[in-house]
Design an enzyme around this catalytic site. Structure first.
Site, PDB file in Angstrom:
ATOM      1  N   GLY A 254      11.838  74.128  33.143  1.00  0.00           N
ATOM      2  CA  GLY A 254      11.103  72.883  33.064  1.00  0.00           C
ATOM      3  C   GLY A 254      11.989  71.665  33.032  1.00  0.00           C
ATOM      4  N   ASP A 255      13.279  71.852  33.230  1.00  0.00           N
ATOM      5  CA  ASP A 255      14.209  70.718  33.246  1.00  0.00           C
ATOM      6  C   ASP A 255      15.364  71.088  34.173  1.00  0.00           C
ATOM      7  OD1 ASP A 255      15.604  68.299  32.461  1.00  0.00           O
ATOM      8  OD2 ASP A 255      14.462  68.345  30.599  1.00  0.00           O
TER       9      ASP A 255
END
Length: 472
Positions: A254-255
């Site tokens: 997610g990053d």
């Protein structure tokens, strides 16, 4: 041979096998696990977590078992080193720290499960180069696997799994209930000669792997999986580290898949420990809202001599992204990227000098970052929304940007402006679509600046040894 003699031989052999198979408690063991791996160093002593009361049923808390095992095995630090073997099973545990000259090995069917109890994670002071936690102004929870001031540590396995069970932490983060920053899965501080390899990491509460203030690091053969909407689940974040090698990793997060860092605003400037001599190769990334490789945004101690090659990304926001801002200070220079294969991207080249998150209000507004010597070559990208978004800082342009041999195929519904450039200077050759006017000098006379370095990083001369063990 007579029948009597044969019977005696059989009994003798069976007796010898039983003797060899006896454990420390005198039990006759029914089977063995044989395993081998490659590592910076092999160990003369080995023990299983079961010898310290560990129970792999997924429900029994094993924090004390892991802590006791490491404490016991630390006696061998100066006597050939020690290995802790984690057999098949689900091993629920809170945070535990490793020791020097030590290997943690996970069986292919072993799963370390991070406890969903904040009391199992001690609170540490904020990192000195950050001045505060990332999630909250206070300190931070210790990582699941942690170590500080260590030498010669290996965390590896036959693709064993570390499951952070991060949804518990993500929900608390989104609800604003955390007083401290979420734990990472693996973190080593102020350490030397660290290897993290051949593991699968799932659902980290926050960052997955975080070597910080350390040197001589190998991260190899790691698979990292987290929901693409999970908050701050960066893959591998070398932070103020020198002589680091990241290779053969597959990351869905997610990053940023890899984020190179060196401290935040005035704290990072004061600490002044730039990462350098970092090699990244054969990285595969999926991260729809972040970058395959990010430099920053916490880069106030500087970042220098980063070499990335053979980078593959799908459905990822950008390829190699530079993030900084007024007040960061520091520098990002001598960055070399060679061989990117990208599919379905928002941006290929993205640099921003307007990343406004600050540690506090005490940053120096006159501390301007120096971004210079950024080199890309041999890029193929398809289904791209915008080729480049390069935004320097007014009065502090990003300079010596070099892009060579890049073929970018735009998406059917691409942005009307395929390039967006401001406060940048550089040169390009063999780039399609046509770059912005600020990237001038479309000839070959200066394109050597895009060339990838030919010298060998010291960490690439480190050869891994073959280690073989047999355990019950």
């Amino acid at each position: 041979m007579s029948n009597k003699t044969l019977a005696i031989c059989v009994v003798t052999v069976m007796t010898l096998m039983a003797t060899v198979a006896r454990g420390r408690g005198g039990r006759v063991l029914q089977s063995f696990d044989e395993f081998e791996y490659t590592a910076m160093a092999c160990r003369e002593h080995s023990a299983s977590i079961t010898e310290f009361g560990g129970v792999g049923d997924g429900q029994t808390l094993n924090t004390k078992a892991f802590q006791s095992a490491v404490e016991h095995l630390s006696q061998y630090s100066d006597n050939g080193g020690a290995q802790l073997y984690v057999p098949a099973g689900k091993w629920l545990t809170g945070s535990f720290s490793l020791t020097s000259h030590f290997t943690l090995f996970l069986h292919r069917d072993a799963v370390l499960l991070a406890a969903q109890d904040i009391n199992e994670f001690p609170v540490l002071k904020a990192l000195p180069s950050y001045g505060r936690g990332r999630d909250a102004a206070g300190g931070r929870f210790a990582s699941l696997i942690f170590g500080t001031n260590l030498t010669d540590v290996v965390v590896t396995g036959n693709n064993g799994t570390i499951d952070g069970q991060g949804s518990f932490w993500w929900q608390s983060f989104h609800k604003g209930k955390l007083k401290y920053t979420r734990p990472y899965l693996i973190e080593f501080m102020f350490s030397d000669s660290i290897q993290i390899s051949n593991l699968t990491l799932l659902d980290s509460p926050s960052w997955n792997i975080h070597p910080v203030y350390s040197s001589n690091i190998i991260v190899k053969g790691i698979t990292i999986i987290a929901p693409v909407t999970s908050p701050n689940t960066d893959g591998i974040n070398p932070d103020s580290c020198t002589n680091t090698r990241i290779e053969d990793c597959y990351i869905v997060s997610g990053d940023d898949c890899v984020a190179v860092k060196s401290g935040w605003d005035e704290y990072g400037i004061a600490f002044g420990m730039p990462p350098s001599q970092l090699g990244i190769r054969r990285l595969t990334c999926i991260s729809p809202y972040s970058a395959a490789i990010a430099l920053g945004s916490e880069m106030s101690g500087g970042i220098q001599d980063v070499r990335a090659e053979d980078i593959t990304a799908f459905h990822t926001e950008s390829g190699v992204r530079i993030k900084t801002a007024v007040g960061r200070g520091g520098f990002v220079k001598d960055i070399y990227v060679k061989g990117m294969n990208l599919q379905t991207m928002k941006w290929i080249f993205w640099m921003t000098g307007n990343y406004k998150a600050h540690a506090d209000s005490h940053y120096d507004p006159h501390a301007l970052p120096v971004i210079s010597g950024i080199n890309y070559r041999d890029v193929v990208a398809e289904n791209v929304s915008m080729a480049g978004r390069l935004e320097g800082i007014s009065g502090d342009p990003f300079t010596e940007i070099c892009i060579s041999n890049a073929t970018i195929s735009m998406a059917a519904k691409h942005k009307k402006a395929m390039w967006m450039c401001s406060d940048v200077q550089g040169i390009t050759t063999g780039v399609e679509p046509q770059p912005c006017d600020l990237l001038t000098g479309q000839g070959s006379e200066k394109i050597n600046g895009c060339d990838f370095p030919t010298d060998v990083l010291a960490i690439d001369t480190v050869e891994l040894k073959s280690c073989s063990y047999r355990t019950n």
